[in-house]
Structures are given as structure tokens and as C-alpha cells.
Design a protein around this motif. Sequence first.
Motif, short mmCIF file in Angstrom:
data_model
loop_
_atom_site.label_atom_id
_atom_site.label_comp_id
_atom_site.label_asym_id
_atom_site.label_seq_id
_atom_site.Cartn_x
_atom_site.Cartn_y
_atom_site.Cartn_z
N CYS A 264 0.83 -1.21 0.00
CA CYS A 264 0.00 0.00 0.00
C CYS A 264 0.86 1.26 0.00
O CYS A 264 0.44 2.29 -0.52
CB CYS A 264 -0.93 0.00 1.22
SG CYS A 264 -2.25 -1.23 1.13
N ALA A 270 -2.77 4.95 -2.01
CA ALA A 270 -3.32 3.91 -1.13
C ALA A 270 -3.13 4.31 0.33
O ALA A 270 -4.08 4.49 1.07
CB ALA A 270 -2.67 2.57 -1.43
N MET A 274 -5.45 2.50 4.38
CA MET A 274 -5.87 1.28 3.71
C MET A 274 -5.06 0.09 4.21
O MET A 274 -5.60 -1.00 4.45
CB MET A 274 -5.73 1.41 2.19
CG MET A 274 -6.22 0.19 1.43
SD MET A 274 -5.90 0.28 -0.34
CE MET A 274 -6.95 1.67 -0.78
N ALA A 275 -3.76 0.28 4.39
CA ALA A 275 -2.87 -0.82 4.78
C ALA A 275 -3.28 -1.41 6.13
O ALA A 275 -3.36 -2.63 6.29
CB ALA A 275 -1.42 -0.34 4.82
N THR A 311 4.38 1.16 5.61
CA THR A 311 3.83 2.14 4.67
C THR A 311 4.57 3.46 4.77
O THR A 311 4.84 4.12 3.75
CB THR A 311 2.33 2.35 4.94
OG1 THR A 311 1.67 1.10 4.87
CG2 THR A 311 1.73 3.30 3.90
#
Length: 504
Positions: A264, A270, A274-275, A311
Amino acid sequence: MSDLLSNLALGADVAFTWSALLYCFLGVVLGMIVGVLPGIGPLPAIAMLLPVTFYIDPTEAIIMLAGIYYGGQYGASTASILLNLPGTPPAAVTCLDGYPMAKQGRAGVALFITAIASLVGSMFGIILVGTLAPVLAHFALEFGAAEYFSLILFALIGTAAIGGDSFPRSISMVALGLLLGIVGQDITSGQFRFTFGIPGIADGLSLVAVAMGIFGVSEVMASAHKERDTHSENFTFRSMLPTREDVRRSWPAMGRGSIFGAICGVLPGAGASMAVFIAYAFEKRISKTPEIFGKGAIEGVTAPEAANNATAQTAFIPTLTLGVPGDAVMAVMLGALMIHGINPGPSLITEQPTMFWGLVVSFLIGNFILVILNIPLVGIWVRLLKIPYSVLFPVILALICIGVYSINYAIFDIFLVIAFGLVGYGMKMLHFPPAPLLLGFILSPMLEENFRRAMLLSRGDWMTFLNQPISAVFVIASALLLLLPVYGWWSVRRKRGKTATMSS
């Protein structure tokens, strides 16, 4: 391998200078502090310090700003675990199991294992930044509008698994979040949607106000009438150490969360939100005991934290190599580079090798500084639990109001956070999960934008989402996720029917 080692040596020559070490230390410490303070986060700190970077070396400036960013990811989990207040939106997932662990007297374990999970995720992300940046950047270019829409759809449906045992309630919260996300001005037509003539929401609802309201203010309201033993946890270093069972369950979750976070982070747009939701949903889906999630499951803390910090590192790949920021913080980073005359893109690594590799090595230094600082401070953070509610709650509300106001300097946002606090309190009373609502709200604009773009590019052909292989995989996976609760309901009903037949 020899090229990698020589590049790291080049970066070490930059990152291990006294000035670079100083700015790295200042960045991670400031990031940790603003991460711990609920409602503030790294973005305002980076924005306020941006003018200061005009007067220092560009490489040292980006090292300091990056330190604030990933330092904030570390610190945000502290308020989530101890107070159920996510310092940043991705830290909202940590609240789901971190806060129940604190209420069980395991705050020290939660904070200790969080620091380790953050380090694991960060190290995984750093390895990818240093070794696979060109390959992963090329992979990200394969994602068009259809692929992004399908990926977001998969994330939203998968999030329904987070919201407890009731799939319909979770899906309804996702839908409500999507509706809240489209409030404001339509970026295509310029029309105002669902603003009801209120100027304060013409640009959309404040993400910080929504997150702080449904998680922070609602928790204060729900707990204000409760009494608490202010000496519930006798903190010692031994009480910080996880059990063998905790370690056994944590390591695989850290690895899977790191992978989700890295993916992500590489995909522009992203991001960490989201992760962490995907990582949490996946852990609950594969767990043999999914019923413990939301009640203090150690995997529910380690997987999202590893994903969050992975991330934070890999988000620099699209920003530096493509010039495409994944979130608002990366957009500010991009602006900082451009102010200094550095143009991010595929040629940045070859044109600015000392800056790129110096930044990579500074990630290693900064993350170890954070672990060294965080673990001794666990005792201080845990002692926050001993502060009486009558003292703690007014301070929390004040910090929430200050944090929300500091984003847009608008009094209206304070009223907005109070309103969402009431909504969040009502959701608690009716047992509706807040996490799916938040993810739906965050991803709603991205979902709409990519859907519109995909339909325009395909001239209204709905099959575009199945004609692209990557998109088709996510669409099929989403359909399977929707069918699983239906299959479960049908299986239960079938068993009940057999039992009734046998009894008769």
C-alpha cells in the motif's frame, strides 16, 4: 549486492555527519511527541516547520521532515492504546485491541510489542526502498483507474470483517462513511453536495474532526460515569515483556502486516489507512479465534502497527521516484523538495544519489533511535492510566479541540467534532462499529474519482473492471467476500433446520 553496499556507504557518509544526526534526532523526537498528543499528528508539525527548511541543507531538511513523519507513526499508537484516542487516522485500528489490552492491565505489553512491530515494519519497508524501488515503482505504474477502484472496493468490503460479528452492521457503516466522504464540493462539476448551505463543510468534512469525534469524544462520554481503580497496573520492566504465546502469535502477524504495508505504501494514493485496515481484516479472517478480536488480541495490535510503519517508509518510493505523493504528508514532502529545486522522478536516484541514499540510511538510524527512546518511556506512558478521570478527561477534550482547531483554524470544526462525538456515542450504545465508517469516509473521494475516470476512459463500459487482469482479481475477491457471510448464514439456517427435523 556490491552496488547496494556502495550506495549504502555513500548514504552513510551523509547520514552519519553530526548535522544530519542532529536533524534526524530532532525530527523523530518531535514526531513522537506530536504523535502521542491526540488530534495533532505529524502533518501540522511538518507544515509549520517547512519555512525553517529554507535555511538548512536540502538533504538534512528532508531527513528531519521524514523523521517527523515516521516518528509520528510510532507515537500515535501510544494514545490509541492508553486512551482510545488515535493520534493519526491509521492509528484508529490500534484502538480496537490496544485499548482493551490496556483495560486488562496489559498496557506495558501492548506498548512494548507495538515498538517492536513498528521496528519490524520499518525495517521491511527500508529494505524495499533500498533494493526494490525501481521495480516497485514500475509495478505501481500498472495500476490505472479501474485497478484502483477495484482495490478500494476490495478494501472496503474486507473491512466489514473488522466491525464485530454483525456483517450487515459493518457494511452499513461503510456505506455511511462513503456518504459522509462525498459531502462538499464536487471536484468535477463544482456543485455542492449535502452541505445544506453550511459554509464550514463546503470543502468536505474534516477527517480529524470525524476521527476524533467517533473515537475520542465518544469514549470520553461513554467512560465519564465509570469509576476506575487508578492503581490498576503496577508497572515494572517485567510487566512490559510479552509472554511466549504473545511472541508466537505476533511474529507472523508482523510479517504479514509488513507486506500489506509495503504494497500500500508503494501504490500512490493507497496510504497507511488502507494498509492497516486490510492487515487487521486479514488477521481476523485467518484467525482460528476471530471472536477475541476487539477484546485484546495481540495480532490486532502488531499487524496494523507493522503495516503502518512499513507504509511510512515505502510511501517515499512513489513520491521520490514518480513524483506522486501517496497522502497529504507526502505532498508536503514533495513541496519541500521542489522548493529546494529538486524535482522528484525516475531520474532522482541518479541525479541526487547522496540525498536519496542519505535519506535511506537516516531511516535506519531514526527507527533505532525511536525504539531506544520508546521502550524506556513505556513506564511514563503507562502511568497515564493512573490519572483520575476527573483530571484526565478535561485535558483530553482540550487536546482534541486544540488539535482539531489547529488544522483549519476554524471554530466550526470544534462543533463538528462534538457532533460526531454524539454520533459515535450513539453508535457505541447501539453496537455499531466505528472503524468501517472511518475507512469508508477516508476512501470515498478516491473511490468516486477512480470510478469516474475508469468509466470515462472506457466510454461507459462496465466491463472495464473485468477486462483488466489486476482489476478482475480484486473484483472477484470482493464478490467472494460478500458471499462468505451469505454462505455462513445459509449454513447456520441449514443446521437449525436439521436439528428441528431430528427433534421432531
